[in-house]
Design a protein around this motif. Structure first.
Motif, PDB file in Angstrom:
ATOM      1  N   PRO A  10      27.507  38.395  40.744  1.00 17.36           N
ATOM      2  CA  PRO A  10      27.597  39.760  41.268  1.00 17.36           C
ATOM      3  C   PRO A  10      27.043  40.767  40.266  1.00 17.36           C
ATOM      4  CG  PRO A  10      29.749  39.000  40.541  1.00 17.36           C
ATOM      5  CD  PRO A  10      28.839  37.811  40.477  1.00 17.36           C
ATOM      6  N   SER A  11      26.594  41.911  40.750  1.00 14.47           N
ATOM      7  CA  SER A  11      26.082  42.961  39.860  1.00 14.47           C
ATOM      8  C   SER A  11      27.210  43.747  39.219  1.00 14.47           C
ATOM      9  CB  SER A  11      25.162  43.912  40.636  1.00 14.47           C
ATOM     10  OG  SER A  11      25.874  44.524  41.704  1.00 14.47           O
ATOM     11  N   VAL A  13      31.764  43.852  38.663  1.00 19.24           N
ATOM     12  CA  VAL A  13      33.064  43.188  38.765  1.00 19.24           C
ATOM     13  C   VAL A  13      34.151  44.214  38.495  1.00 19.24           C
ATOM     14  CG1 VAL A  13      34.623  41.596  37.532  1.00 19.24           C
ATOM     15  CG2 VAL A  13      32.350  40.824  38.226  1.00 19.24           C
ATOM     16  N   THR A  14      35.197  44.158  39.271  1.00 15.48           N
ATOM     17  CA  THR A  14      36.378  44.986  39.018  1.00 15.48           C
ATOM     18  C   THR A  14      37.369  44.191  38.186  1.00 15.48           C
ATOM     19  OG1 THR A  14      36.138  46.202  41.093  1.00 15.48           O
ATOM     20  CG2 THR A  14      38.313  46.228  40.056  1.00 15.48           C
ATOM     21  N   ALA A 209      35.959  38.616  49.543  1.00 11.41           N
ATOM     22  CA  ALA A 209      36.060  40.010  49.108  1.00 11.41           C
ATOM     23  C   ALA A 209      37.504  40.441  48.895  1.00 11.41           C
ATOM     24  CB  ALA A 209      35.390  40.931  50.123  1.00 11.41           C
ATOM     25  N   LEU A 230      33.014  33.696  39.853  1.00 14.69           N
ATOM     26  CA  LEU A 230      31.990  34.719  40.072  1.00 14.69           C
ATOM     27  C   LEU A 230      30.770  34.129  40.770  1.00 14.69           C
ATOM     28  CD1 LEU A 230      32.075  36.679  36.673  1.00 14.69           C
ATOM     29  CD2 LEU A 230      33.269  37.209  38.806  1.00 14.69           C
ATOM     30  N   GLY A 233      31.301  34.016  44.389  1.00 13.91           N
ATOM     31  CA  GLY A 233      31.388  35.256  45.157  1.00 13.91           C
ATOM     32  C   GLY A 233      32.592  36.134  44.892  1.00 13.91           C
ATOM     33  N   THR A 235      34.707  38.924  43.036  1.00 17.05           N
ATOM     34  CA  THR A 235      34.282  40.097  42.262  1.00 17.05           C
ATOM     35  C   THR A 235      35.447  40.860  41.634  1.00 17.05           C
ATOM     36  OG1 THR A 235      34.268  41.486  44.261  1.00 17.05           O
ATOM     37  CG2 THR A 235      32.178  40.442  43.620  1.00 17.05           C
ATOM     38  N   THR A 236      36.664  40.322  41.714  1.00 28.16           N
ATOM     39  CA  THR A 236      37.819  40.938  41.051  1.00 28.16           C
ATOM     40  C   THR A 236      38.476  39.906  40.149  1.00 28.16           C
ATOM     41  OG1 THR A 236      38.226  42.448  42.899  1.00 28.16           O
ATOM     42  CG2 THR A 236      40.032  42.115  41.347  1.00 28.16           C
ATOM     43  N   ILE A 271      26.615  42.379  33.855  1.00 19.29           N
ATOM     44  CA  ILE A 271      27.490  42.690  34.996  1.00 19.29           C
ATOM     45  C   ILE A 271      28.283  43.959  34.691  1.00 19.29           C
ATOM     46  CG2 ILE A 271      29.443  41.885  36.383  1.00 19.29           C
ATOM     47  CD1 ILE A 271      28.462  39.023  35.873  1.00 19.29           C
ATOM     48  N   THR A 273      31.125  46.740  34.690  1.00 20.55           N
ATOM     49  CA  THR A 273      32.575  46.847  34.883  1.00 20.55           C
ATOM     50  C   THR A 273      33.077  48.277  34.728  1.00 20.55           C
ATOM     51  OG1 THR A 273      33.084  46.485  32.529  1.00 20.55           O
ATOM     52  CG2 THR A 273      32.923  44.519  33.946  1.00 20.55           C
TER      53      THR A 273
END
Length: 307
Positions: A10-11, A13-14, A209, A230, A233, A235-236, A271, A273
């Motif tokens: 992913p571009s 990440v949370t 998601a 990651l 898929g 992203t958290t 990535i 953040t």
């Protein structure tokens, strides 16, 4: 730092920063409320947008967080930053709502042994207890994070079968949780098993998601497992400043994945953040001074010249 990206990641990440709650609840010393509040505010200064702030669990069970209400009153909440509060039941939710919480979390277990040790209930009984809590929180417009512990291993039951985890996860998610955080509470997962569980959950209807991962670094697999998630898929990612934390009900659980270690990897992969590693490192060194011991984070030790 040199940045080299990898395909399939992913571009952005949370990071869900869990240090103030999950980290400090496992400390033997009780940290003053004013220090906890400053810790939260320093984390926000560093760029964190999700900071798990405290827990409404009864002080008998987690005395380190007995000052939850005071901490919430002291923290100056900022626009654009979420401050989840762990609530164990309807009474805890009522207290959180009275204090203006906009996000809560509930804590379930994938195994009967841990549900009994942590909640003194069966898995089904715990989900029944959470159902009205989640429903009331959603009616009030709150985000609800559902933690699911022991997703890959349990200190009493050993390896946890994927169908068992999937069954509990889908029931927890169906209550109305806006996010599901998968916990490797004793740190036994490896990348292949992480991907297998993610595949099983997606096949059961839980969107990637809405899934977060929460790894412990007991066997040094936290970053490897994160990278696998990651690539798949997610992203958290949950992490704890300085690697604070463990689990008071699972003595084999060592610290959470350190946020500094995670940031070093994510920064090197390009990535985004939004978290400033230097500011976070300063915060973790500051907190280590209050705790009276060095941080276990390897990246933090390297950045601070501590070894």
């Amino acid at each position: 730092m040199t940045v080299d990206t990898l395909p399939g990641l992913p571009s952005a990440v949370t990071i869900c920063e869990v240090g103030p709650r999950d980290g400090l609840q496992n400390e033997s010393a009780v940290v003053p409320a004013a220090v906890k509040a400053e810790f939260v505010e320093r984390l926000a200064d560093a760029g964190h947008t999700v900071i798990e702030t405290t827990s409404m669990v009864h002080p008998k069970w987690v005395p380190q967080l007995a000052d939850a209400e005071e901490v919430l009153r002291l923290v100056e909440r900022r626009p654009g930053v979420r401050y989840p509060v762990l609530v164990p039941n309807a009474r805890g939710l009522a207290r959180a709502l009275d204090l203006g919480a906009t996000d809560i979390a509930v804590f379930a277990a994938a195994t009967e042994s841990f549900a009994k040790a942590n909640l003194n209930r069966t898995v089904s009984e715990s989900l029944e207890m959470f159902a009205p809590v989640v429903a009331r929180a959603r009616e009030a417009g709150l985000g609800v994070r559902g933690y699911l512990s022991m997703c890959w291993g349990d200190p009493w039951a050993g390896t946890v079968p994927l169908p068992q985890v999937t069954a509990v996860a889908t029931r927890l998610f169906a209550l109305g949780c806006t996010e599901l955080s998968l916990g490797d509470t004793i740190g036994v997962a490896t990348p292949g098993r992480v991907v297998a569980l993610l595949d099983a959950l997606v096949a059961a209807g839980i969107p990637l998601a809405r899934i977060a991962v929460h790894f412990h670094d007991t066997y040094g697999q936290g970053l490897a497992n994160t990278l696998a998630a990651l690539h798949h898929g997610v992203t958290t990612v949950d992490a704890s400043a300085g690697g604070l934390g463990g689990c008071p009900y699972a003595k084999s659980a060592t610290g959470n994945l350190a946020t500094e270690d995670l940031l070093w990897q994510l920064n090197g992969l390009g990535i985004h953040t939004g978290v400033d590693l230097a500011k976070l490192a300063e915060t973790s060194v500051w907190l280590a001074g209050h705790l009276g011991r060095p941080s276990p984070s390897r990246a933090l030790r390297a950045l601070s010249g501590a070894g």
